[in-house]
Design an enzyme around this catalytic site. Structure first.
Site, PDB file in Angstrom:
ATOM      1  N   ASN A   1       0.495  -0.205   6.104  1.00  0.00           N
ATOM      2  CA  ASN A   1       0.956  -0.954   4.941  1.00  0.00           C
ATOM      3  C   ASN A   1       1.630  -2.206   5.476  1.00  0.00           C
ATOM      4  O   ASN A   1       2.595  -2.105   6.220  1.00  0.00           O
ATOM      5  CB  ASN A   1       1.962  -0.084   4.161  1.00  0.00           C
ATOM      6  CG  ASN A   1       2.703  -0.860   3.084  1.00  0.00           C
ATOM      7  OD1 ASN A   1       2.245  -1.891   2.625  1.00  0.00           O
ATOM      8  ND2 ASN A   1       3.852  -0.363   2.692  1.00  0.00           N
ATOM      9  N   GLY A   2       1.102  -3.367   5.168  1.00  0.00           N
ATOM     10  CA  GLY A   2       1.726  -4.596   5.664  1.00  0.00           C
ATOM     11  C   GLY A   2       0.678  -5.592   6.111  1.00  0.00           C
ATOM     12  O   GLY A   2      -0.492  -5.491   5.748  1.00  0.00           O
TER      13      GLY A   2
ATOM     14  N   GLU B   1       1.036  -9.499 -17.799  1.00  0.00           N
ATOM     15  CA  GLU B   1       0.709  -8.603 -16.690  1.00  0.00           C
ATOM     16  C   GLU B   1      -0.017  -7.326 -17.125  1.00  0.00           C
ATOM     17  O   GLU B   1      -0.801  -6.792 -16.360  1.00  0.00           O
ATOM     18  CB  GLU B   1       1.925  -8.298 -15.810  1.00  0.00           C
ATOM     19  CG  GLU B   1       2.946  -7.366 -16.379  1.00  0.00           C
ATOM     20  CD  GLU B   1       4.108  -7.117 -15.417  1.00  0.00           C
ATOM     21  OE1 GLU B   1       3.901  -7.048 -14.200  1.00  0.00           O
ATOM     22  OE2 GLU B   1       5.243  -6.937 -15.912  1.00  0.00           O
TER      23      GLU B   1
ATOM     24  N   TRP C   1      -3.618  -2.010  -1.408  1.00  0.00           N
ATOM     25  CA  TRP C   1      -3.556  -3.283  -2.130  1.00  0.00           C
ATOM     26  C   TRP C   1      -3.987  -4.315  -1.100  1.00  0.00           C
ATOM     27  O   TRP C   1      -3.275  -4.593  -0.140  1.00  0.00           O
ATOM     28  CB  TRP C   1      -2.133  -3.545  -2.605  1.00  0.00           C
ATOM     29  CG  TRP C   1      -1.993  -4.761  -3.480  1.00  0.00           C
ATOM     30  CD1 TRP C   1      -2.121  -4.817  -4.833  1.00  0.00           C
ATOM     31  CD2 TRP C   1      -1.686  -6.096  -3.057  1.00  0.00           C
ATOM     32  NE1 TRP C   1      -1.915  -6.101  -5.284  1.00  0.00           N
ATOM     33  CE2 TRP C   1      -1.650  -6.905  -4.212  1.00  0.00           C
ATOM     34  CE3 TRP C   1      -1.444  -6.684  -1.823  1.00  0.00           C
ATOM     35  CZ2 TRP C   1      -1.376  -8.270  -4.167  1.00  0.00           C
ATOM     36  CZ3 TRP C   1      -1.185  -8.044  -1.777  1.00  0.00           C
ATOM     37  CH2 TRP C   1      -1.143  -8.825  -2.942  1.00  0.00           C
TER      38      TRP C   1
ATOM     39  N   ARG D   1       1.786   1.684  -5.883  1.00  0.00           N
ATOM     40  CA  ARG D   1       2.019   0.681  -4.842  1.00  0.00           C
ATOM     41  C   ARG D   1       0.786  -0.178  -4.543  1.00  0.00           C
ATOM     42  O   ARG D   1       0.871  -1.208  -3.889  1.00  0.00           O
ATOM     43  CB  ARG D   1       2.449   1.373  -3.548  1.00  0.00           C
ATOM     44  CG  ARG D   1       3.703   2.187  -3.688  1.00  0.00           C
ATOM     45  CD  ARG D   1       4.052   2.815  -2.379  1.00  0.00           C
ATOM     46  NE  ARG D   1       4.394   1.815  -1.391  1.00  0.00           N
ATOM     47  CZ  ARG D   1       5.593   1.307  -1.208  1.00  0.00           C
ATOM     48  NH1 ARG D   1       6.587   1.707  -1.965  1.00  0.00           N
ATOM     49  NH2 ARG D   1       5.815   0.400  -0.287  1.00  0.00           N
TER      50      ARG D   1
ATOM     51  N   GLU E   1      10.653 -13.031 -19.894  1.00  0.00           N
ATOM     52  CA  GLU E   1      10.323 -11.646 -19.574  1.00  0.00           C
ATOM     53  C   GLU E   1       9.281 -11.086 -20.553  1.00  0.00           C
ATOM     54  O   GLU E   1       8.358 -10.373 -20.159  1.00  0.00           O
ATOM     55  CB  GLU E   1      11.616 -10.808 -19.579  1.00  0.00           C
ATOM     56  CG  GLU E   1      11.452  -9.312 -19.365  1.00  0.00           C
ATOM     57  CD  GLU E   1      10.814  -8.919 -18.044  1.00  0.00           C
ATOM     58  OE1 GLU E   1      10.625  -9.784 -17.173  1.00  0.00           O
ATOM     59  OE2 GLU E   1      10.463  -7.734 -17.897  1.00  0.00           O
TER      60      GLU E   1
ATOM     61  N   CYS F   1       0.848  -1.186   0.000  1.00  0.00           N
ATOM     62  CA  CYS F   1       0.000   0.000   0.000  1.00  0.00           C
ATOM     63  C   CYS F   1       0.887   1.241   0.000  1.00  0.00           C
ATOM     64  O   CYS F   1       2.072   1.165   0.270  1.00  0.00           O
ATOM     65  CB  CYS F   1      -0.874   0.019   1.246  1.00  0.00           C
ATOM     66  SG  CYS F   1      -1.739  -1.529   1.502  1.00  0.00           S
TER      67      CYS F   1
ATOM     68  N   LYS G   1       5.663  -9.668 -19.426  1.00  0.00           N
ATOM     69  CA  LYS G   1       5.199  -8.306 -19.765  1.00  0.00           C
ATOM     70  C   LYS G   1       3.814  -8.369 -20.389  1.00  0.00           C
ATOM     71  O   LYS G   1       2.929  -7.601 -20.056  1.00  0.00           O
ATOM     72  CB  LYS G   1       6.135  -7.664 -20.779  1.00  0.00           C
ATOM     73  CG  LYS G   1       7.318  -6.820 -20.448  1.00  0.00           C
ATOM     74  CD  LYS G   1       7.366  -5.905 -19.328  1.00  0.00           C
ATOM     75  CE  LYS G   1       7.150  -6.453 -17.975  1.00  0.00           C
ATOM     76  NZ  LYS G   1       8.261  -6.570 -17.079  1.00  0.00           N
TER      77      LYS G   1
HETATM   78  O1  M6R Z   1      11.177  -4.565  -6.882  1.00  0.00           O
HETATM   79  P1  M6R Z   1      11.541  -5.929  -7.351  1.00  0.00           P
HETATM   80  O2  M6R Z   1      12.460  -5.931  -8.499  1.00  0.00           O
HETATM   81  O3  M6R Z   1      12.090  -6.801  -6.244  1.00  0.00           O
HETATM   82  O4  M6R Z   1      10.181  -6.581  -7.812  1.00  0.00           O
HETATM   83  C1  M6R Z   1      10.091  -7.919  -8.214  1.00  0.00           C
HETATM   84  C2  M6R Z   1       8.787  -8.195  -8.932  1.00  0.00           C
HETATM   85  O5  M6R Z   1       7.711  -7.951  -8.086  1.00  0.00           O
HETATM   86  C3  M6R Z   1       8.626  -7.361 -10.195  1.00  0.00           C
HETATM   87  O6  M6R Z   1       9.703  -7.519 -11.063  1.00  0.00           O
HETATM   88  C4  M6R Z   1       7.320  -7.736 -10.925  1.00  0.00           C
HETATM   89  O7  M6R Z   1       7.424  -9.025 -11.430  1.00  0.00           O
HETATM   90  C5  M6R Z   1       7.014  -6.722 -12.038  1.00  0.00           C
HETATM   91  N1  M6R Z   1       5.610  -6.414 -12.037  1.00  0.00           N
HETATM   92  C6  M6R Z   1       7.336  -7.228 -13.386  1.00  0.00           C
HETATM   93  O8  M6R Z   1       7.062  -6.309 -14.383  1.00  0.00           O
END
Ligand code: M6R
Length: 617
Positions: free
Chosen positions: A101-102, A497, A75, A27, A490, A2, A494
């Protein structure tokens, strides 16, 4: 996950909080809320939906102004996203109010105890349990808010960044963190304070900032210096006041329709920023303090374990190829979430590299804490300066990609690969596995990469056209080999998501072991077939797809003629050293996903159910 933001001072708090929430919306964005103290009363407005929905609601519900307030963008963890579960949450008496947040893991047992003592609950959240626990302790122990918060936090298990306010003592905030970030902006002469999950909500007001460390809390009072204490033993801590380097322009869209598109286009500069000052081509030198100062450890390492999640994990896979190929050091790449619970064998001479854009990913953070306990040396590769992983690591290097706000990682990925390439080269030269001549060729080529990425951005319209042809696909496959196998993963991530089209990445040769059954005339397949790295074998895979009438979008090296004759569409990338091809082949795949998502009218920067930094496990 969050976003939290707050203000206490002399300005109108409302616009500061709303603008702050907009900057933190990456976030989490399933609900939002704001509370203002108008000098007498607390005025709250909260809603399921986005900050823009909250703004509409506030227009109807809050007519007064105030100099104190805070806001939250959620979130959901406990409790579905709805108005009631949105933050802030009041205590039973409605004197105390909290944003969080948590996750409070033991909220259930605490809730039962509080219910037995007569407390009632309006929401399904763990947060409402926490604020009532604070109220109960304040009452029964007859202590001030700060003390009550401290005692309550010593009873909870979980992760949190919280802001708590007591309307009967309206000149202070209590903030605390464990596992979720909190930045405190300090105004001139302590006349005002800003609180936020990262510094972006207050950069136009102050550059002086304190990041609370895990297990710390602060009581923030106007006209007084902030007092930071350890939650566990109440000892005072001397906080480090940092000077922020962030500027407003970096966190705005700068004329692009989406942050993601802006960040894709920022990659040439971001890659330069990653190697600037580190890679001295003429001197034939790579300088990186985190590695230089620990060179002996790196040279003694029997293996490198890379821990990461999501896109950063994909960068870790590219690094596996880089380190093994260039420096001949064995590498294992682990998901933070699996590694931390697997009771892995970690030796004292292992090096653990944690890769994380945000530096806050809970699973990666927990994994490195465990590795440290088992005696490993931990090296952090993070983008966000001062983030938890960066601080927890023994040493590290920042990617310097600049703020990445789009939830889909783009420049984080290419800058991580750039940085990891430099480390592999440094180690390869130091341990004698790369000749001076090859090392120079790598450096010279790396210097050319930003220009090559720039040239790829110019084929945007072509990629957009191809995207228009495939936007209605239900499934897609992405295939690549060697260095480009992680790029296939990757590319698929992309696409799924941000467009919600199902996509899977595979090593091209694995196609025959299952995915080939999916291929028919409705299945688009993206194949990375650059001229080095098993080119002929990938061409055979392309033939196999064609024989089954699959539609092929091939990423090839400039001048390729073979694949051009077979594929339905080809996208050319400039020639480069095989190890650096991921820095180029990734770019059209980012653009491809972006355009499909835009054509499908998806929320590109804030895809459903996702959050930028995953601070819960
Ligand atoms: O901040 P981080 O690199 O540790 O985050 C890891 C993943 O949460 C992040 O790469 C996520 O998969 C992205 N949404 C990918 O685009």
């Amino acid at each position: 996950m969050c976003g939290i933001t707050g203000y206490i001072g002399y300005r109108d708090a409302h616009p500061i909080i709303i603008n702050g929430l907009k900057r933190l919306e990456y976030r989490g964005y399933d609900s939002a809320g704001l509370i203002l103290y108008d000098g007498k009363e607390l005025k709250m407005s909260k809603t399921k939906g986005k900050v823009s929905d909250l703004e509409k609601r506030i227009k109807k519900e809050i007519t007064t102004t105030g100099n104190i307030g805070f806001g939250h963008t959620r979130w959901a963890t406990h409790g579905v996203p709805n108005d009631v579960n949105s933050h802030p949450h009041f205590s039973e008496s409605e004197n105390l109010v909290i944003i969080h947040n948590g996750i409070i893991e033991n909220y259930d047992t605490i809730k039962i105890e509080l219910i037995n003592r007569g407390y009632t609950f309006k929401s399904d959240t763990d947060t409402e349990v926490l604020i009532n626990l604070i109220e109960e302790i304040k009452k029964t122990e007859n202590v001030k808010l700060g003390k009550a918060v401290q005692l309550a936090l010593n009873q909870v298990i979980g992760a949190y960044a919280i802001v708590v306010f007591d309307k009967t003592k309206p000149d202070e905030f209590v903030v605390a963190r464990l596992g979720s970030p909190i930045a405190i902006g300090i105004g001139e002469d302590n006349k005002e304070f800003f609180i936020a999950s990262d510094a972006s909500p207050f950069i136009e007001y102050t550059k002086n900032c304190v990041y609370l460390e895990d297990g710390e809390m602060a009581v923030i009072k106007i006209d007084r210096e902030i007092k930071v204490r350890k939650i566990q033993d109440d000892s005072l801590v001397d906080p480090d006041i940092l000077q922020l380097k962030l500027n407003l322009e970096q966190i705005e869209k700068g004329g692009y329709d989406h942050f993601m598109l802006k960040e894709i286009h920022e990659q040439p500069k971001a890659i330069i920023d990653t190697f600037r000052g580190r890679m001295l081509v003429n001197e034939g030198l790579i300088r990186m303090a985190g590695v230089d100062d620990n060179m002996q450890k790196f040279l003694n390492a029997k293996r490198i374990i890379i821990v990461a999640c999501g896109t950063s994990w994909h960068a870790g896979l590219v690094a596996e190829y880089l380190f093994e190929d260039i420096a001949r050091i064995p590498v294992e790449v682990e998901y933070g979430s699996e590694f931390r619970y697997r009771n892995p064998i970690i030796n004292k001479d292992d090096i653990v590299i944690a890769i994380s854009q945000s530096g806050e990913t809970a699973d990666t953070l927990a994994a490195i804490k465990m590795a440290k306990e088992k005696g490993a040396f931990v090296f952090g590769v993070c983008n966000v300066v001062g983030s938890s992983i960066a601080r927890e690591a023994h040493a590290g290097a920042y990617t310097h990609a600049g703020p990445e706000i789009g939830v889909a990682s783009t420049k984080a990925f290419t800058t991580q690969i750039t940085l990891l390439s430099l480390i592999a080269l440094k180690l390869g030269l130091a341990n004698g596995n790369v000749s001076k001549t090859d090392y120079h060729s790598y450096l010279q080529e790396m210097e050319l990469i930003p220009k090559k990425v720039e040239s790829l951005l110019e084929i945007n319209d072509k990629v957009k056209y191809i995207a228009s042809e495939y936007k209605d696909a239900k499934n897609m496959l992405y295939l690549g080999r060697g260095f480009n196998f992680p790029v296939a993963l990757e590319g698929a991530l992309k696409l799924k998501e941000i467009s919600y089209i199902h996509a899977e990445g595979y090593p091209a040769a694995e196609m025959k072991h299952g995915p080939i059954a999916l291929i028919d005339e409705n299945m688009p397949i993206v194949v990375i077939a650059t001229n080095k790295g098993h080119y002929e074998k990938v061409v055979s895979n392309i033939q196999e797809i064609k024989a089954r009438k699959g539609k092929i979008i091939a990423i090839v090296t400039e001048g390729d003629t073979t694949v051009k004759g077979i594929a339905d569409h080809v996208i050319e990338v400039p020639e480069t050293i095989e190890a650096f091809t991921p820095l180029l082949t990734t770019i059209p795949l980012q653009l491809f996903s972006y355009h499909i998502a835009v054509m499908l009218e998806r929320n590109v920067d804030q895809p459903r159910n996702l959050a930028k930094s995953v601070t819960v496990e």
